[in-house]
Design a protein around this motif. Structure first.
Motif, PDB file in Angstrom:
ATOM      1  N   ARG A 653       0.850  -1.195   0.000  1.00 48.86           N
ATOM      2  CA  ARG A 653       0.000   0.000   0.000  1.00 48.86           C
ATOM      3  C   ARG A 653       0.885   1.244   0.000  1.00 48.86           C
ATOM      4  O   ARG A 653       0.611   2.210  -0.711  1.00 48.86           O
ATOM      5  N   THR A 654       1.960   1.221   0.812  1.00 46.35           N
ATOM      6  CA  THR A 654       2.844   2.390   0.897  1.00 46.35           C
ATOM      7  C   THR A 654       3.534   2.620  -0.441  1.00 46.35           C
ATOM      8  O   THR A 654       3.635   3.760  -0.920  1.00 46.35           O
ATOM      9  N   ALA A 655       4.020   1.526  -1.056  1.00 43.94           N
ATOM     10  CA  ALA A 655       4.698   1.656  -2.355  1.00 43.94           C
ATOM     11  C   ALA A 655       3.726   2.134  -3.425  1.00 43.94           C
ATOM     12  O   ALA A 655       4.083   2.913  -4.304  1.00 43.94           O
ATOM     13  N   TYR A 656       2.458   1.688  -3.319  1.00 42.79           N
ATOM     14  CA  TYR A 656       1.461   2.092  -4.312  1.00 42.79           C
ATOM     15  C   TYR A 656       1.176   3.577  -4.199  1.00 42.79           C
ATOM     16  O   TYR A 656       1.057   4.283  -5.201  1.00 42.79           O
ATOM     17  N   ALA A 658       3.161   5.740  -2.993  1.00 39.60           N
ATOM     18  CA  ALA A 658       4.329   6.469  -3.458  1.00 39.60           C
ATOM     19  C   ALA A 658       4.371   6.536  -4.986  1.00 39.60           C
ATOM     20  O   ALA A 658       4.834   7.512  -5.569  1.00 39.60           O
ATOM     21  N   GLN A 659       3.868   5.492  -5.623  1.00 40.23           N
ATOM     22  CA  GLN A 659       3.896   5.437  -7.093  1.00 40.23           C
ATOM     23  C   GLN A 659       2.792   6.273  -7.715  1.00 40.23           C
ATOM     24  O   GLN A 659       3.013   6.991  -8.670  1.00 40.23           O
ATOM     25  N   PHE A 660       1.525   6.218  -7.072  1.00 40.92           N
ATOM     26  CA  PHE A 660       0.378   6.846  -7.715  1.00 40.92           C
ATOM     27  C   PHE A 660      -0.224   8.021  -6.912  1.00 40.92           C
ATOM     28  O   PHE A 660      -1.212   8.594  -7.340  1.00 40.92           O
ATOM     29  N   GLY A 661       0.373   8.312  -5.741  1.00 40.64           N
ATOM     30  CA  GLY A 661      -0.140   9.433  -4.934  1.00 40.64           C
ATOM     31  C   GLY A 661      -0.794   8.958  -3.633  1.00 40.64           C
ATOM     32  O   GLY A 661      -1.270   7.823  -3.532  1.00 40.64           O
ATOM     33  N   ASP A 662      -0.801   9.846  -2.610  1.00 37.53           N
ATOM     34  CA  ASP A 662      -1.384   9.473  -1.314  1.00 37.53           C
ATOM     35  C   ASP A 662      -2.871   9.134  -1.478  1.00 37.53           C
ATOM     36  O   ASP A 662      -3.625   9.815  -2.181  1.00 37.53           O
ATOM     37  N   GLY A 663      -3.280   8.066  -0.760  1.00 42.42           N
ATOM     38  CA  GLY A 663      -4.673   7.627  -0.781  1.00 42.42           C
ATOM     39  C   GLY A 663      -5.013   6.771  -1.974  1.00 42.42           C
ATOM     40  O   GLY A 663      -6.166   6.328  -2.105  1.00 42.42           O
ATOM     41  N   ALA A 664      -4.057   6.533  -2.874  1.00 40.10           N
ATOM     42  CA  ALA A 664      -4.331   5.733  -4.067  1.00 40.10           C
ATOM     43  C   ALA A 664      -4.669   4.301  -3.695  1.00 40.10           C
ATOM     44  O   ALA A 664      -5.540   3.678  -4.310  1.00 40.10           O
ATOM     45  N   ALA A 665      -4.015   3.786  -2.622  1.00 36.96           N
ATOM     46  CA  ALA A 665      -4.292   2.405  -2.225  1.00 36.96           C
ATOM     47  C   ALA A 665      -5.686   2.305  -1.664  1.00 36.96           C
ATOM     48  O   ALA A 665      -6.419   1.338  -1.941  1.00 36.96           O
ATOM     49  N   ASP A 666      -6.096   3.320  -0.824  1.00 43.67           N
ATOM     50  CA  ASP A 666      -7.457   3.281  -0.259  1.00 43.67           C
ATOM     51  C   ASP A 666      -8.476   3.389  -1.381  1.00 43.67           C
ATOM     52  O   ASP A 666      -9.542   2.729  -1.343  1.00 43.67           O
ATOM     53  N   ALA A 667      -8.244   4.238  -2.327  1.00 44.49           N
ATOM     54  CA  ALA A 667      -9.177   4.395  -3.431  1.00 44.49           C
ATOM     55  C   ALA A 667      -9.313   3.088  -4.205  1.00 44.49           C
ATOM     56  O   ALA A 667     -10.417   2.698  -4.619  1.00 44.49           O
ATOM     57  N   LEU A 668      -8.194   2.386  -4.393  1.00 43.86           N
ATOM     58  CA  LEU A 668      -8.228   1.114  -5.108  1.00 43.86           C
ATOM     59  C   LEU A 668      -9.014   0.089  -4.307  1.00 43.86           C
ATOM     60  O   LEU A 668      -9.789  -0.705  -4.852  1.00 43.86           O
ATOM     61  N   ARG A 669      -8.853   0.141  -2.908  1.00 48.54           N
ATOM     62  CA  ARG A 669      -9.595  -0.823  -2.079  1.00 48.54           C
ATOM     63  C   ARG A 669     -11.080  -0.565  -2.194  1.00 48.54           C
ATOM     64  O   ARG A 669     -11.890  -1.501  -2.293  1.00 48.54           O
ATOM     65  N   SER A 670     -11.490   0.734  -2.185  1.00 44.18           N
ATOM     66  CA  SER A 670     -12.917   1.070  -2.293  1.00 44.18           C
ATOM     67  C   SER A 670     -13.451   0.608  -3.647  1.00 44.18           C
ATOM     68  O   SER A 670     -14.586   0.101  -3.757  1.00 44.18           O
ATOM     69  N   GLU A 671     -12.670   0.795  -4.659  1.00 41.94           N
ATOM     70  CA  GLU A 671     -13.062   0.372  -6.016  1.00 41.94           C
ATOM     71  C   GLU A 671     -13.281  -1.129  -6.079  1.00 41.94           C
ATOM     72  O   GLU A 671     -14.271  -1.613  -6.636  1.00 41.94           O
ATOM     73  N   LEU A 672     -12.381  -1.851  -5.427  1.00 40.91           N
ATOM     74  CA  LEU A 672     -12.509  -3.308  -5.442  1.00 40.91           C
ATOM     75  C   LEU A 672     -13.689  -3.764  -4.596  1.00 40.91           C
ATOM     76  O   LEU A 672     -14.400  -4.710  -4.937  1.00 40.91           O
ATOM     77  N   GLY A 673     -13.931  -3.044  -3.422  1.00 39.83           N
ATOM     78  CA  GLY A 673     -15.065  -3.413  -2.571  1.00 39.83           C
ATOM     79  C   GLY A 673     -16.385  -3.185  -3.278  1.00 39.83           C
ATOM     80  O   GLY A 673     -17.311  -3.993  -3.187  1.00 39.83           O
ATOM     81  N   ALA A 674     -16.483  -2.076  -3.983  1.00 43.15           N
ATOM     82  CA  ALA A 674     -17.704  -1.797  -4.726  1.00 43.15           C
ATOM     83  C   ALA A 674     -17.938  -2.854  -5.790  1.00 43.15           C
ATOM     84  O   ALA A 674     -19.078  -3.266  -6.051  1.00 43.15           O
ATOM     85  N   ALA A 675     -16.903  -3.281  -6.381  1.00 39.56           N
ATOM     86  CA  ALA A 675     -17.042  -4.309  -7.407  1.00 39.56           C
ATOM     87  C   ALA A 675     -17.532  -5.619  -6.823  1.00 39.56           C
ATOM     88  O   ALA A 675     -18.338  -6.336  -7.422  1.00 39.56           O
TER      89      ALA A 675
END
Length: 775
Positions: A653-656, A658-675
């Protein structure tokens, strides 16, 4: 009236007077008249006699200035003076006895006509009525005895119209004592001598018996010019006898004992020179050829020569600018336009075996039985001259000497030869071998060795066919051939020492093969090229040509070397042809141990072949190498995050972030949960995560975290971009790894180079290619 006592004396005197008058006057006139008339009327011959005298008391006849011409006025025969002294012994010896015959200045013209008829026979046969065959007179004819016969100043002219031969021989001198045709009585041939050419002569001395014919003669010839025989050179040979003189000392015998005729003695031919007719183009010459110990017999047939000595033998093979050869021109004289002689004769038919014995064996093969004990060759030369090449090429073997033994017509006879000579100024030639020429099947072995031959003499050939001059070099050549039946097998070993090519030569005939590269592969660190060319073939096969066979083998060998150099290296230094490529693991520039061992034979090859260079070019395979490089880069990034104290469950999550911006991992988790929730709503009959109370909610969260980890990993991996520069750098590193391995193993650093890397497509593989070249 006369006294009766005087009457007989007067009668006798009258008879003597009448005999004298008739003998001295009437007989010469009558003989002259009758002879002239008879020859004119019956044979159309003109006889002229200046003086004819007859002594009826001594029976001496003398005819001077006699000439006999044919119908055309050409002289057939003549003489200055003929003296015949018959004497009276014929009355009681029951033979026609001549005390002496002296003939001076005789001339005879014998002309052989195109149809084979002889003019002398034709002249005297003309006008004769054909005679019916009569039984042979079995009684003995009148014997002829000549106490002394002397001939001086004779000339014989012989013309052969079919061969264009017309030459006079003389002066001729003959002295014969006690000649007789009575059985068993020999004649002593005191001397017969005839001049042949300006310096030549033939002398015959000995005894002759006429009935039956027998003789024992010494024949001595000196300086007989061989050019006399030029007209009788076969039409199939365009050979001109430019020089040469025949000499011999022979004893000729015929007697009641066999053989029918026998010759014994020695002979020689000096200063022979044979050229192509009308071209001043020498083919064959020698200073002297001597035949010693000649034994020639007829019935039974046999020729044996104890020794043949050849001094100053000189043979020339020349290729002219138009492609013809002197030998070809000489041999093709009798052929029609457009025909050429075979370049190489095929094998002869096998000969039938025969019973032991030279006569029987030779008869079975239709060969006159012969043998030569030894042929000794000294101070001779073989010359090759090629004027098709510019500049012309001339090569020669000189000071050729040695011997050939065992020459014989006997089937199975083994002819052995051993010769040595000098090639050029400092080279050597050795020829050793044997042949069985009259065997049922071919049997030949030959070893020919040339040493220290100067290669610059071949420079015109190298320029034409290789495209380069020859700067320097020595040639050592060892040829070993066997011929068994029709099967030819040969081992050709050529050693070139310090051989170097010179300047480039423009030539349409030059090969397209990389000649310098081929020589670099062949030349060792001592400056030598050692090459073997085995050849084999069937000499009875259609189109078989030995020279073409050798050339084809050489071309095939060079082609294999330059098109598959690593196979050649492997054949010499070990290893395999796959050493051309060093394989690497994907994404790696580390050379594996087995790959290192595979390429190590190149170290020895480069050490032993100082003109070789090695270039190494690394390759990358875009898909495989990029995938591994992305994985390595991601692993390094995750390791850096973990090293900063981030808990293991939060590293991705930290590396993600760092790669895509702060909160990008949480946003990806929400996206996956909605799916996941949407998937549960679309399938109400199935248990969805979080729909079964607390336990179901916990399971749903676990599934969401698992999917999040996988997606974080995948998206981070995909985000690790690999540039072409990085792939090229990897390829270059692979080349350097191979270079380092070879240099570390002792390879020459100054001749191993690394090319820039290349990116390959699918199937090119992760590898480095090794490329051999020449300085």
């Amino acid at each position: 009236m006369l006294n009766r006592t005087k009457t007989p004396a007067i009668a006798i005197a009258a008879l003597l007077l009448l005999y004298t008058l008739i003998g001295f006057l009437a007989v010469p006139a009558l003989v002259r008249s009758q002879a002239i008339d008879y020859l004119r009327e019956n044979h159309e011959l003109a006889l002229a006699i200046d003086k004819l005298r007859f002594n009826p008391y001594t029976l001496h006849v003398r005819a001077e200035g006699v000439r006999l011409d044919d119908a055309g006025g050409d002289r057939l025969l003549s003489w200055d003076a003929l003296s015949v002294n018959m004497g009276w012994r014929s009355l009681w010896e029951r033979a026609l006895v001549f005390q002496s015959i002296a003939l001076s200045g005789p001339f005879v013209h014998a002309e052989l006509q195109a149809d084979g008829a002889l003019n002398l026979v034709e002249a005297f046969a003309r006008g004769e009525a054909p005679q019916e065959d009569e039984p042979a007179d079995e009684g003995e004819g009148v014997a002829i005895v000549v106490d002394e016969f002397v001939l001086d100043g004779g000339t014989v002219r012989f013309s052969d119209l079919a061969r264009g031969f017309d030459r006079s021989f003389g002066p001729l001198a003959l002295r014969l004592h006690d000649f007789s045709t009575r059985p068993g009585e020999p004649s002593e041939l005191v001397a017969l001598r005839i001049a042949l050419g300006e310096r030549g002569s033939l002398t015959v001395m000995g005894d002759v018996a006429v009935t039956p014919l027998a003789f024992d003669l010494d024949l001595h010839a000196e300086d007989i010019p061989l050019a006399i025989a030029q007209s009788y050179v076969p039409d199939t040979l365009a050979a001109e006898i430019a020089d040469g003189a025949l000499g011999f000392r022979l004893r000729a015998m015929q007697g009641a004992q066999t053989p029918l005729i026998a010759l014994r003695g020695d002979a020689s031919i000096a200063a022979l020179a044979i050229e192509v007719a009308d071209r001043d183009d020498p083919v064959l010459a020698w200073r002297e050829l001597a035949l010693r110990g000649i034994e020639f017999d007829l019935a039974p047939d046999r020729l044996a020569v104890a020794e043949v000595e050849i001094d100053g033998f000189d043979s020339v093979f020349r290729i002219h600018a138009d492609g013809t050869t002197n030998v070809g021109l000489l041999l093709n004289a009798g052929q029609e336009d457009g025909e050429t002689a075979d370049e190489e004769d095929g094998a002869g038919a096998a000969q039938d075996s025969a019973e032991d014995g030279i006569g029987a064996d030779a008869d079975a093969m239709d060969v006159f039985p012969f043998s030569v004990g030894r042929v000794a060759i000294s101070d001779s030369r073989l010359l090759f001259n090629d004027r098709q090449i510019r500049p012309a090429v001339s090569m020669h073997i000189q000071s050729l000497a040695g011997e050939i033994t065992g020459i014989s017509s006997v089937p199975g006879a083994r002819v052995e030869a051993k010769l040595t000579g000098r090639v050029g100024d400092h080279g050597g030639a050795d020829i050793d071998g044997h042949a069985v020429p009259f065997a049922e099947a071919h049997d030949l072995e030959a070893d020919v060795a040339f040493s220290n031959v100067e290669m610059t003499e071949f420079s015109p050939y190298a320029g034409r066919f290789a495209g380069y001059e020859i700067a320097q070099g020595k040639l050592f050549l060892d040829l070993r051939y066997t011929l068994a039946g029709s099967r030819l097998e040969g081992q050709n070993r050529a050693l070139f020492d310090q051989f170097e090519l010179g300047d480039r030569v423009e030539s349409e005939d030059a090969t397209s093969l990389p000649v310098k590269f081929a020589l670099s592969l062949l030349r060792d660190r001592h400056g030598r090229i050692d090459i073997s060319l085995p050849v084999e073939g069937d000499i009875d096969a259609p189109g078989f040509r030995f020279g073409h066979l050798i050339g084809q083998v050489l071309l095939n060998t060079l082609t294999k070397i330059v098109t598959a150099p690593f196979s050649f290296i492997a054949s010499v230094f070990g290893g395999g042809p796959d050493m051309e490529y060093a394989q690497f693991a994907a994404g790696s520039a580390d050379l594996a141990a087995e790959e290192r061992e595979k390429i190590l034979p190149l170290v020895a090859a480069l050490s032993e072949r100082p003109l070789l260079i090695l270039e190494i070019q690394g390759w990358t395979e875009r898909e495989q190498d990029s995938e591994v490089l992305r994985q390595v880069r991601l692993a390094d990034a995750l390791a850096a995050v973990a090293a900063a104290g981030t808990p293991a469950e939060e590293v991705l999550r930290t590396a993600y972030d760092a790669q895509f911006g702060d909160g990008a991992a949480d946003a990806l988790r929400s996206e996956l949960g909605a799916a996941l929730e949407q998937a549960s709503a679309d399938a109400p009959d199935e248990a969805a995560p979080g729909s079964q109370g607390a336990e179901g909610g916990e399971a749903g969260e676990a599934e969401l975290d698992r999917r999040l980890q996988d997606e974080l990993q995948a998206r981070l991996l995909a985000a690790q971009a690999v540039s072409d520069d990085e792939l090229l750098a990897l390829a270059f590193a692979r080349g350097r790894a191979v270079m380092a391995a070879l240099i570390d193993a002792g390879g020459p650093a100054d001749r191993i180079f690394v090319r820039g890397g290349k990116i390959g497509g699918e199937g090119d593989g992760a590898r480095a290619r090794l490329i051999l070249g020449a300085r």
